[in-house]
Design a protein around this motif. Sequence first.
Motif, PDB file in Angstrom:
ATOM      1  N   UNK A 165       0.311  -3.713 -12.533  1.00  0.00           N
ATOM      2  CA  UNK A 165       0.446  -2.914 -13.750  1.00  0.00           C
ATOM      3  C   UNK A 165       0.739  -1.447 -13.428  1.00  0.00           C
ATOM      4  N   UNK A 166       0.100  -0.916 -12.409  1.00  0.00           N
ATOM      5  CA  UNK A 166       0.347   0.478 -12.021  1.00  0.00           C
ATOM      6  C   UNK A 166       1.764   0.650 -11.485  1.00  0.00           C
ATOM      7  N   UNK A 167       2.232  -0.368 -10.775  1.00  0.00           N
ATOM      8  CA  UNK A 167       3.622  -0.337 -10.282  1.00  0.00           C
ATOM      9  C   UNK A 167       4.598  -0.249 -11.455  1.00  0.00           C
ATOM     10  N   UNK A 168       4.426  -1.119 -12.450  1.00  0.00           N
ATOM     11  CA  UNK A 168       5.323  -1.117 -13.594  1.00  0.00           C
ATOM     12  C   UNK A 168       5.260   0.191 -14.359  1.00  0.00           C
ATOM     13  N   UNK A 169       4.066   0.707 -14.564  1.00  0.00           N
ATOM     14  CA  UNK A 169       3.915   1.957 -15.312  1.00  0.00           C
ATOM     15  C   UNK A 169       4.612   3.108 -14.598  1.00  0.00           C
ATOM     16  N   UNK A 170       4.634   3.064 -13.269  1.00  0.00           N
ATOM     17  CA  UNK A 170       5.331   4.094 -12.505  1.00  0.00           C
ATOM     18  C   UNK A 170       6.850   3.926 -12.656  1.00  0.00           C
ATOM     19  N   UNK A 195       0.795  -1.225   0.000  1.00  0.00           N
ATOM     20  CA  UNK A 195       0.000   0.000   0.000  1.00  0.00           C
ATOM     21  C   UNK A 195       0.826   1.271   0.000  1.00  0.00           C
ATOM     22  N   UNK A 196       2.143   1.137  -0.067  1.00  0.00           N
ATOM     23  CA  UNK A 196       2.999   2.323  -0.089  1.00  0.00           C
ATOM     24  C   UNK A 196       3.142   2.831  -1.524  1.00  0.00           C
ATOM     25  N   UNK A 197       3.376   4.137  -1.645  1.00  0.00           N
ATOM     26  CA  UNK A 197       3.620   4.741  -2.940  1.00  0.00           C
ATOM     27  C   UNK A 197       4.836   5.657  -2.822  1.00  0.00           C
ATOM     28  N   UNK A 198       5.424   5.997  -3.958  1.00  0.00           N
ATOM     29  CA  UNK A 198       6.647   6.784  -3.963  1.00  0.00           C
ATOM     30  C   UNK A 198       6.328   8.265  -4.115  1.00  0.00           C
ATOM     31  N   UNK A 199       6.827   9.051  -3.176  1.00  0.00           N
ATOM     32  CA  UNK A 199       6.719  10.503  -3.278  1.00  0.00           C
ATOM     33  C   UNK A 199       8.016  11.027  -3.878  1.00  0.00           C
ATOM     34  N   UNK A 200       7.888  11.723  -4.997  1.00  0.00           N
ATOM     35  CA  UNK A 200       9.060  12.242  -5.705  1.00  0.00           C
ATOM     36  C   UNK A 200       9.152  13.743  -5.488  1.00  0.00           C
ATOM     37  N   UNK A 201      10.295  14.167  -4.954  1.00  0.00           N
ATOM     38  CA  UNK A 201      10.548  15.594  -4.727  1.00  0.00           C
ATOM     39  C   UNK A 201      11.921  15.917  -5.300  1.00  0.00           C
TER      40      UNK A 201
END
Length: 321
Positions: free
Chosen positions: A193-198, A167-173
Amino acid sequence: MNNIGKIIMLLAAIFALCGILMISGCSGNQPEATKAPAAPTEIPGPTAIPVNAEGTTIKDRFIPPDGYTRVEAPAGSFGAYLQNFELKPMGDPAYVWNKDTGAASDISTAAGAAIAVFNQDITRWQQCADSIMRLYAEYLYENNEYDKISFDFTTGFKCDFKNWSEGKRVKVNGSKCTWVEKADPSTDRATFDKYLDFVYQFANTESLQTQMTPVSSNDIQIGDCFVITSWQMDENLGHAVFIADMCVNEAGEKLYLIFEGTTPATQISLAKHNDTTYGYWIPLAEDGTLSITKTVFDEAIQDYKDKTWTCPGQYLRRFDY
């Protein structure tokens, strides 16, 4: 001996020679009954371009040239996964991510993409290096090895599916990336699929080359990749291709089937070479250098042309995790 005598002897020699030819016949004019009939077969034998149009996988569609035997990848390996990957029907061209049939699609079709195209949908971000990452990730995903799915960003950040599935996502700064709690835990296909696309948006040939293990051209396996960066090529973009199949003769000489994704994002398809001595199978140079043919748009002539793309053997890489 007078001239008349010489002429008589010459005519006698000619008549004798004609008699011999009439008795023996010419080897190229044997009666049809003496020729062995061609053996019927459902799969065409090796030709200048050995291919079985009805084959639905790489192993079924491509026939090794005379004197060569296919190298069977170990069961359950990434190599076996590629050899048995489902292909689109022969003749169906590779399409770009939005299924456009315009100029970008024409490039891949002109390069021979209709010979063998991996049967999978793509997104706008899946280019050359991304195609390789996707295949390896899907191989691990189908074997439930979720913990091994991880790819580096160009910043060095490791984006792994384990954290993503929790459930974690990457915050890009800027150049800084951090994990944040944002979604419900899931390992379903949509989440994957959403993981790969990111990942595609933050990884490239440079990060992939660094993450993978260098391989000697004397120890190539099916699934190994040629990955070269833009600055190593002195071009605007780097490139990456992979070995989807391999065959070998008694002398130990090897030939390879090379596949690639490209830019703009286009379905994975067969790479070709101008030298068709072995059909679509491509040899490496003695130093391990790979050469393939790419169709590119030439601004100077405002038209498409073939261009030879080379990658030195020092840029051979392998997934080893």
